[in-house]
Design a protein around this motif. Structure first.
Motif, short mmCIF file in Angstrom:
data_model
loop_
_atom_site.label_atom_id
_atom_site.label_comp_id
_atom_site.label_asym_id
_atom_site.label_seq_id
_atom_site.Cartn_x
_atom_site.Cartn_y
_atom_site.Cartn_z
N THR A 244 0.83 -1.21 0.00
CA THR A 244 0.00 0.00 0.00
C THR A 244 0.86 1.26 0.00
O THR A 244 0.51 2.26 -0.63
CB THR A 244 -0.94 0.04 1.21
N HIS A 245 2.00 1.22 0.69
CA HIS A 245 2.98 2.30 0.67
C HIS A 245 4.24 1.78 1.33
O HIS A 245 4.24 0.73 1.96
CB HIS A 245 2.45 3.56 1.34
N MET A 246 5.32 2.53 1.21
CA MET A 246 6.62 1.99 1.55
C MET A 246 7.14 2.44 2.91
O MET A 246 8.35 2.50 3.13
CB MET A 246 7.62 2.31 0.43
N HIS A 247 6.26 2.74 3.85
CA HIS A 247 6.69 2.95 5.23
C HIS A 247 7.20 1.61 5.78
O HIS A 247 6.77 0.54 5.35
CB HIS A 247 5.54 3.47 6.09
N GLU B 241 4.96 6.06 -5.73
CA GLU B 241 5.54 5.72 -4.44
C GLU B 241 7.02 5.39 -4.57
O GLU B 241 7.85 5.86 -3.78
CB GLU B 241 4.78 4.53 -3.83
N VAL B 242 7.36 4.59 -5.55
CA VAL B 242 8.76 4.24 -5.76
C VAL B 242 9.58 5.49 -6.06
O VAL B 242 10.68 5.68 -5.51
CB VAL B 242 8.89 3.21 -6.91
N ASP B 243 9.06 6.36 -6.91
CA ASP B 243 9.78 7.59 -7.24
C ASP B 243 9.96 8.48 -6.02
O ASP B 243 11.03 9.07 -5.82
CB ASP B 243 9.02 8.36 -8.33
N PHE B 244 8.93 8.59 -5.19
CA PHE B 244 8.99 9.46 -4.02
C PHE B 244 10.11 9.06 -3.08
O PHE B 244 10.86 9.90 -2.56
CB PHE B 244 7.65 9.42 -3.27
N TRP B 245 10.29 7.75 -2.84
CA TRP B 245 11.24 7.30 -1.84
C TRP B 245 12.69 7.36 -2.31
O TRP B 245 13.60 7.13 -1.53
CB TRP B 245 10.86 5.92 -1.33
N GLN C 282 14.44 2.33 0.75
CA GLN C 282 15.46 2.16 -0.27
C GLN C 282 16.02 0.73 -0.27
O GLN C 282 16.32 0.18 -1.32
CB GLN C 282 16.54 3.21 -0.09
N GLN C 283 16.13 0.13 0.91
CA GLN C 283 16.55 -1.28 0.98
C GLN C 283 15.52 -2.19 0.31
O GLN C 283 15.89 -3.15 -0.37
CB GLN C 283 16.74 -1.70 2.44
N PHE C 284 14.25 -1.88 0.50
CA PHE C 284 13.19 -2.66 -0.12
C PHE C 284 13.29 -2.60 -1.65
O PHE C 284 13.22 -3.64 -2.33
CB PHE C 284 11.82 -2.17 0.36
N VAL C 285 13.45 -1.41 -2.19
CA VAL C 285 13.55 -1.28 -3.65
C VAL C 285 14.77 -2.03 -4.17
O VAL C 285 14.70 -2.72 -5.20
CB VAL C 285 13.60 0.21 -4.05
N GLU C 286 15.87 -1.91 -3.47
CA GLU C 286 17.09 -2.60 -3.91
C GLU C 286 16.91 -4.12 -3.87
O GLU C 286 17.32 -4.84 -4.79
CB GLU C 286 18.27 -2.19 -3.03
N ALA C 287 16.26 -4.63 -2.83
CA ALA C 287 16.09 -6.06 -2.66
C ALA C 287 15.13 -6.66 -3.68
O ALA C 287 15.28 -7.82 -4.09
CB ALA C 287 15.63 -6.38 -1.24
N HIS D 168 0.42 6.25 -1.90
CA HIS D 168 -0.39 5.39 -1.03
C HIS D 168 -1.58 4.83 -1.81
O HIS D 168 -2.23 5.54 -2.58
CB HIS D 168 -0.90 6.18 0.17
N SER D 169 -1.85 3.55 -1.60
CA SER D 169 -2.90 2.87 -2.36
C SER D 169 -3.77 2.05 -1.42
O SER D 169 -3.36 1.69 -0.31
CB SER D 169 -2.28 1.94 -3.41
#
Length: 304
Positions: free
Chosen positions: A124-127, A155-159, A182-187, A217-218
């Motif tokens: 839903t969002h990357m918190h 959301e990806v762009d924002f973080w 950022q760790q989530f996107v990398e992984a 947020h979704s």
């Protein structure tokens, strides 16, 4: 509702003193709400634009402590057709300051759900309390290589370069949020599938961008057999029914968050659909009624 499609516990591990999962059906879609535990946070984050005395009175009326209380953390497992979808992944166990959160991996196992059976993850969002669970080694190693992870492109762009200028979080939190996102996107870079506004994840399962709480947020909407359920993520907090205009300290665009919250609550009241949200008390299954200029939460009766 007891659903055979969700396997019975395997018998491994000690039984917990309180239930941590709740199953229901939305038409032909099977849903399991799973508690990831609780997250203790300062009460002022519930209402950063409210008079402290009014906020304190609301907390007292709700039998909540004045300084800090435990935010529930709920995630969903959804089965539609041949797809098993995890909606958010909780906090994970890498944050020693929150020892009672990060419970969803062993609770899924206790429910007999193999992480390897998950075909899709919707974020839903990357918190960090939504993506942190995917950074746990014991989770990452059990996920299938063709897993699809659905996140709004905004959301990806924002973080990549997040803006915290409109938030009112405890000071240690923003850098941890940034690092975890950022760790989530990398992984998961090779598995992330972005969408712009709406995306049909599976039959009767749609993820839709709302913005507000974070830019991407979704919410996740389930519809089958004339029945509906919306998983509202962090668009709605417990105080949002009585005071939908109160800002939450974790909202990156508080004014837009109010508009999103009011719209979602009005929709839920008009349709009579079920509502589940990350931080409503477990199992967070209920409906919404209009109450003058505010709203009323109508908790669902457990069927077990």
């Amino acid at each position: 509702m007891k659903l055979d499609i969700f396997a019975q516990p395997t018998g491994t591990g000690a039984e917990e003193l309180v239930p941590s999962r709740y199953a229901l059906r939305v038409g032909e879609i099977d849903v399991l709400v799973v508690s990831d535990g609780v997250l203790p946070l300062p009460t002022e984050t519930l209402a950063t634009n409210a008079d402290p005395a009014v906020r304190a009175a609301w907390l007292e009326d709700m039998f909540l402590p004045p300084e800090a209380f435990d935010w529930p953390l709920n995630v969903l497992v959804v089965r539609s057709g041949d797809q098993t979808i995890l909606v958010d992944a909780g906090l994970g166990g890498q944050f020693p300051g929150f020892p009672r959160a990060g419970q969803f991996p062993h609770r899924l196992e206790a429910a007999g759900i193999d992480l390897g059976s998950v075909t899709d993850v919707v974020i839903t969002h990357m918190h960090m309390d939504h993506v942190g669970g995917l950074l746990v080694d014991a989770v990452k190693s059990r996920l299938r290589p063709d897993l699809r992870v659905h996140v709004c492109a905004t959301e990806v762009d924002f973080w990549a370069t997040p803006d915290f200028s409109h938030t009112a979080m405890p000071s240690p939190v923003p850098p941890v949020l940034r690092k975890t996102a950022q760790q989530f996107v990398e992984a998961y870079r090779d598995r992330i599938q972005t969408f712009e506004q709406d995306f049909d994840v599976a039959p009767g399962v749609t993820v839709s961008r709302t913005g507000g709480h974070t830019p991407g947020h979704s919410v996740v909407r389930l519809a089958s057999g004339g029945e509906r359920l919306t998983f509202a993520g962090d668009a709605i907090f417990p105080v949002g029914f009585d005071h939908p205009d109160w800002f939450n300290g974790f909202e990156h665009d508080p004014e837009e968050s109010v508009r999103v919250r009011v719209r979602l609550l009005n929709e839920a009241a008009a349709t009579g659909e079920l509502l589940v949200a990350t931080h409503l008390p477990f199992p967070s299954v209920g409906r919404v009624a209009v109450d003058g200029d505010a709203f009323r939460w109508v908790a669902g009766f457990w069927d077990f």
